[in-house]
Scaffold this active site. Structure first.
Site, PDB file in Angstrom:
ATOM      1  CD  GLU A   3      -3.047  -0.935   2.245  1.00 42.09           C
ATOM      2  OE1 GLU A   3      -2.681  -0.406   3.313  1.00 42.09           O
ATOM      3  OE2 GLU A   3      -4.163  -1.451   2.084  1.00 42.09           O
ATOM      4  CG  HIS A  33     -10.295   7.807   1.208  1.00 38.88           C
ATOM      5  ND1 HIS A  33     -10.746   7.942  -0.068  1.00 38.88           N
ATOM      6  CD2 HIS A  33      -9.643   6.643   1.266  1.00 38.88           C
ATOM      7  CE1 HIS A  33     -10.361   6.879  -0.772  1.00 38.88           C
ATOM      8  NE2 HIS A  33      -9.693   6.075   0.018  1.00 38.88           N
ATOM      9  NE  ARG A  40      -5.509   7.138   1.359  1.00 40.72           N
ATOM     10  CZ  ARG A  40      -5.862   6.285   2.300  1.00 40.72           C
ATOM     11  NH1 ARG A  40      -5.832   6.631   3.562  1.00 40.72           N
ATOM     12  NH2 ARG A  40      -6.224   5.065   1.985  1.00 40.72           N
ATOM     13  CG  HIS A  89     -10.087   7.077   5.878  1.00 43.50           C
ATOM     14  ND1 HIS A  89     -11.180   6.249   5.676  1.00 43.50           N
ATOM     15  CD2 HIS A  89      -8.999   6.290   5.682  1.00 43.50           C
ATOM     16  CE1 HIS A  89     -10.754   5.030   5.360  1.00 43.50           C
ATOM     17  NE2 HIS A  89      -9.451   5.026   5.371  1.00 43.50           N
ATOM     18  NE  ARG A 130      -4.779   5.407   8.965  1.00 43.52           N
ATOM     19  CZ  ARG A 130      -5.589   4.533   8.348  1.00 43.52           C
ATOM     20  NH1 ARG A 130      -5.810   3.359   8.862  1.00 43.52           N
ATOM     21  NH2 ARG A 130      -6.193   4.859   7.222  1.00 43.52           N
TER      22      ARG A 130
HETATM   23  C1  LIG Z   1     -13.822   2.480   5.808  1.00 42.53           C
HETATM   24  C2  LIG Z   1     -12.588   2.245   6.655  1.00 42.53           C
HETATM   25  C3  LIG Z   1     -11.556   1.463   6.174  1.00 42.53           C
HETATM   26  C4  LIG Z   1     -10.402   1.233   6.972  1.00 42.53           C
HETATM   27  N1  LIG Z   1      -9.413   0.403   6.506  1.00 42.53           N
HETATM   28  C5  LIG Z   1      -8.362   0.098   7.315  1.00 42.53           C
HETATM   29  C6  LIG Z   1      -7.369  -0.855   6.920  1.00 42.53           C
HETATM   30  O1  LIG Z   1      -7.453  -1.433   5.857  1.00 42.53           O
HETATM   31  N2  LIG Z   1      -6.350  -1.114   7.778  1.00 42.53           N
HETATM   32  C7  LIG Z   1      -6.223  -0.499   8.992  1.00 42.53           C
HETATM   33  O2  LIG Z   1      -5.268  -0.776   9.744  1.00 42.53           O
HETATM   34  N3  LIG Z   1      -7.158   0.390   9.393  1.00 42.53           N
HETATM   35  C8  LIG Z   1      -8.214   0.694   8.605  1.00 42.53           C
HETATM   36  N4  LIG Z   1      -9.159   1.585   9.029  1.00 42.53           N
HETATM   37  C9  LIG Z   1      -9.038   2.144  10.385  1.00 42.53           C
HETATM   38  C10 LIG Z   1      -9.391   1.063  11.419  1.00 42.53           C
HETATM   39  O3  LIG Z   1     -10.479   0.310  10.947  1.00 42.53           O
HETATM   40  C11 LIG Z   1      -9.755   1.669  12.777  1.00 42.53           C
HETATM   41  O4  LIG Z   1      -8.769   2.586  13.168  1.00 42.53           O
HETATM   42  C12 LIG Z   1      -9.873   0.595  13.852  1.00 42.53           C
HETATM   43  O5  LIG Z   1     -10.731  -0.424  13.424  1.00 42.53           O
HETATM   44  C13 LIG Z   1     -10.367   1.196  15.161  1.00 42.53           C
HETATM   45  O6  LIG Z   1     -10.650   0.131  16.052  1.00 42.53           O
HETATM   46  P1  LIG Z   1     -11.078   0.455  17.551  1.00 42.53           P
HETATM   47  O7  LIG Z   1     -11.188  -0.861  18.231  1.00 42.53           O
HETATM   48  O8  LIG Z   1     -10.174   1.469  18.109  1.00 42.53           O
HETATM   49  O9  LIG Z   1     -12.505   1.148  17.402  1.00 42.53           O
HETATM   50  P2  LIG Z   1     -13.807   0.674  16.579  1.00 42.53           P
HETATM   51  O10 LIG Z   1     -13.544  -0.542  15.776  1.00 42.53           O
HETATM   52  O11 LIG Z   1     -14.333   1.863  15.879  1.00 42.53           O
HETATM   53  O12 LIG Z   1     -14.825   0.289  17.742  1.00 42.53           O
HETATM   54  C14 LIG Z   1     -15.375   1.298  18.554  1.00 42.53           C
HETATM   55  C15 LIG Z   1     -16.322   0.646  19.533  1.00 42.53           C
HETATM   56  O13 LIG Z   1     -16.630   1.572  20.568  1.00 42.53           O
HETATM   57  C16 LIG Z   1     -18.022   1.551  20.830  1.00 42.53           C
HETATM   58  N5  LIG Z   1     -18.392   2.836  21.411  1.00 42.53           N
HETATM   59  C17 LIG Z   1     -18.075   4.083  20.982  1.00 42.53           C
HETATM   60  N6  LIG Z   1     -18.607   5.007  21.809  1.00 42.53           N
HETATM   61  C18 LIG Z   1     -19.271   4.331  22.779  1.00 42.53           C
HETATM   62  C19 LIG Z   1     -20.046   4.709  23.897  1.00 42.53           C
HETATM   63  N7  LIG Z   1     -20.271   5.988  24.228  1.00 42.53           N
HETATM   64  N8  LIG Z   1     -20.590   3.736  24.669  1.00 42.53           N
HETATM   65  C20 LIG Z   1     -20.415   2.429  24.370  1.00 42.53           C
HETATM   66  N9  LIG Z   1     -19.688   2.012  23.316  1.00 42.53           N
HETATM   67  C21 LIG Z   1     -19.128   2.950  22.533  1.00 42.53           C
HETATM   68  C22 LIG Z   1     -18.645   1.255  19.482  1.00 42.53           C
HETATM   69  O14 LIG Z   1     -19.963   0.777  19.668  1.00 42.53           O
HETATM   70  C23 LIG Z   1     -17.663   0.210  18.950  1.00 42.53           C
HETATM   71  O15 LIG Z   1     -18.007  -1.036  19.495  1.00 42.53           O
HETATM   72  C24 LIG Z   1     -10.303   1.831   8.252  1.00 42.53           C
HETATM   73  C25 LIG Z   1     -11.350   2.611   8.731  1.00 42.53           C
HETATM   74  C26 LIG Z   1     -12.489   2.824   7.962  1.00 42.53           C
HETATM   75  C27 LIG Z   1     -13.589   3.661   8.536  1.00 42.53           C
END
Ligand SMILES: Cc1cc2nc3c(=O)[nH]c(=O)nc-3n(C[C@H](O)[C@H](O)[C@H](O)COP(=O)(O)OP(=O)(O)OC[C@H]3O[C@@H](n4cnc5c(N)ncnc54)[C@H](O)[C@@H]3O)c2cc1C
Length: 530
Positions: free
Chosen positions: A112, A236, A287, A348, A383
């Site tokens: 990538e 993005h 990007r 993004h 990032r």
């Molecule tokens: C479209 C897209 C494509 C991506 N592609 C990639 C990729 O290919 N590779 C990569 O490394 N990263 C990628 N990313 C980034 C990556 O997906 C995220 O940074 C990562 O998944 C974040 O994980 P997390 O566990 O921190 O939070 P999340 O997976 O966002 O989980 C957040 C959790 O917190 C909960 N929550 C939030 N607020 C509250 C609240 N007040 N009370 C209770 N629960 C709450 C939600 O319900 C959820 O369960 C992408 C992101 C997007 C949007």
């Protein structure tokens, strides 16, 4: 009502579930999610996870690529730690059953932007979904883990919520709105881990899920924790412009296969390509450059969107290469084999967040954080692609390890007062919330977006000060609802983003301001102290 567990985890994405699985052998864990357990940014991730696995690749090279993307603001200790932990993190996902693509006996690796080697493990173009499924299945099976959907965290419980009104800043759990019973509950535990993801929904266009309203960042800030580098928002370049569907990504591969960015008809130069004016590589520029060019044209001409056109290619080729985009857009009345796609850049990824150390500890005793909610030092000012899921896995595990090793020393849970609803009534003006939400997202987009200026940031600051006062007043008088909880967090997080952006007197990584276009000689984090 009150619930307790040894450890409370707010968020059921990659960071929260990884922590839960690493805690559950020795401790009881409750994992709450604001909606369905599977509704997370994790489940939407497409590309994959970066790890050094290819012969000829090295940790040094992955560290170097990460530091270059981060424009020198990364914490090299953290980058080395995460990069060196990556191969083992991938192994653990394989043990949990994630079906990564293979080639012969080895994992198939893609490359990538910004990576000098092939090092992205993936499950076709839906890696995040496969990871979310595997983590969720393992967590659901574990007798020590309770998954609690539809529970919206409102605020962290600290000493001031104790029956004896102590002044301790330690965190003992949280108050949360149970969507099913429509009541506020007390959830207590000796450790609390925030894994709530990013704050993308502070912007009009974002690829993040609708729940990405920066709740964890705002809650930690209100509980007295420092927040860092919030000015670094990744955009993005091409998200579908549509009044209904606001977060559909048009993959960069469309430009890779010849898609052309054009001004829409009806303006001077309508129907012509514009990228060459910004970069010799035109549509294939990096990007950030493409996002900035689109933003420039939209602002210069007062447009809602620009066009991304792949209709000059053979229709069969387009359908074969982009079947999902073709189907999705046809459903919205756009045949991409015959007409252009209206696109805008979209928020993004949130690089900044709650400041944590290598063990995921925040400033408040008993409070940990992992994943996109944090500023761990990994990403710096931008990032590197596919490093974020990796950060969730490494820090989710690190925080769990620290909690297990230090459980006996974590703060005791005091008697906690119930949520006080005696002075509030139901709101009779729900429209206030929708109106304020829309206002914030629009001015954040226009004034605190891809290209900034001091004047625009000051305008945004003026507006957010006023809206914060209004929302605080509203919050004090009316019973909480999920929308009000999110709006309260959104005004706090927008304020943190604007203040961080105003304090950076240079252009570095994702923060670009026309008033300070150059780099300062020394790279420094922005750290806001409550
Ligand atoms: C479209 C897209 C494509 C991506 N592609 C990639 C990729 O290919 N590779 C990569 O490394 N990263 C990628 N990313 C980034 C990556 O997906 C995220 O940074 C990562 O998944 C974040 O994980 P997390 O566990 O921190 O939070 P999340 O997976 O966002 O989980 C957040 C959790 O917190 C909960 N929550 C939030 N607020 C509250 C609240 N007040 N009370 C209770 N629960 C709450 C939600 O319900 C959820 O369960 C992408 C992101 C997007 C949007």
């Amino acid at each position: 009502m009150s619930t307790s567990a040894d450890v409370l985890i707010v968020g059921s994405g990659a960071a929260g579930l990884t922590a839960a699985l690493n805690l559950a052998e020795t401790h009881t864990v409750a994992v709450i999610a604001k909606g369905a357990v599977g509704d997370s940014a994790t489940g939407r991730a497409q590309g994959g996870i970066a790890a050094v696995l290819e012969p000829g690749d090295s940790f040094e090279s992955h560290v170097n690529d990460t530091m270059i993307a981060g424009a020198g603001l990364n914490d090299v200790r953290v980058v080395e730690h995460v990069v060196e932990s990556a191969p083992r993190a991938i192994e653990r996902l394989i043990e949990l059953g994630v079906p990564f693509a293979t080639e012969g006996n080895a994992l198939h690796l893609t490359r990538e932007g910004g990576h000098t080697h092939r090092r992205i493990v993936h499950v076709a173009d839906a890696t995040g979904y496969a990871i979310q499924q595997a983590l969720e299945a393992a967590a659901a099976k574990h007798p020590n883990i309770t998954l609690v959907p539809d529970m919206v965290a409102i605020d962290l419980i600290t000493g001031r919520h104790a029956a004896d009104f102590s002044t301790s800043g330690a965190v003992h759990g949280l108050y949360a709105w149970n969507r099913r019973t429509r009541r506020v509950e007390r959830l207590t535990g000796r450790a609390t881990l925030l894994a709530t993801g990013g704050a993308g929904r502070a912007y009009l266009y974002s690829t993040a899920p609708s729940g990405a309203t920066g709740d964890g960042i705002a809650m930690a800030w209100r509980a007295g924790c420092r927040v860092s580098n919030m000015e670094f928002m990744q955009f993005h370049p091409t998200c579908l412009y549509n009044l209904e569907v606001k977060n559909f990504l048009i993959t960069e591969a469309v430009r890779g296969e010849g898609g052309q960015l054009k001004l829409p008809p009806g303006v001077k130069g309508g129907g012509t390509r514009f990228m060459k004016r910004f970069d010799d590589r035109a549509e294939l520029a990096p990007r950030d450059i493409v996002a900035r060019a689109i933003d420039h044209e939209i602002k210069r001409l007062g447009l809602d969107y620009v066009h991304l056109d792949i209709s000059h290619r053979d229709p069969e080729f387009v359908k074969a290469h982009f079947p999902n985009i073709y189907d999705k857009l046809l459903g919205l009345g756009i045949d991409i084999t015959r007409e252009p796609i209206p696109v805008v850049p979209a928020q993004h990824y949130t690089c900044g967040g709650v400041l944590v150390d290598l063990d995921g500890r925040t400033d408040a005793p008993g409070l940990y954080a992992a994943g996109e909610v944090t500023q761990s030092g990994l990403h710096g000012a931008n990032r590197l692609a596919s490093n974020s899921l990796l950060e969730c896995l490494v820090f989710g595990e690190a925080a769990a390890r620290h909690i297990v090793a230090n459980f006996a020393d974590l703060p005791d849970v005091p008697k906690v007062r119930p949520w006080d609803e005696s002075r509030v009534t139901d709101s009779d003006e729900e429209v206030v919330i929708a109106q304020t939400w829309g206002e914030i997202r629009r001015f954040m987009w226009n004034y605190v977006g891809i290209v900034r200026s001091t004047k625009r940031l000051e305008r945004a600051k003026h507006r957010i000060d006023m809206l914060r006062r209004e929302v605080r007043d509203y919050y004090a008088h009316f019973r909480v609802t999920p929308d009000l909880i999110e709006l309260r967090n959104l005004v706090d997080v927008a304020d943190l983003i604007i203040r961080s952006a105003l304090s950076r007197k240079e252009s570095r990584g994702l923060h670009y301001t026309i008033d300070y276009p150059d780099l300062l000689p020394v790279a420094k984090d922005t750290i806001l102290v409550p």
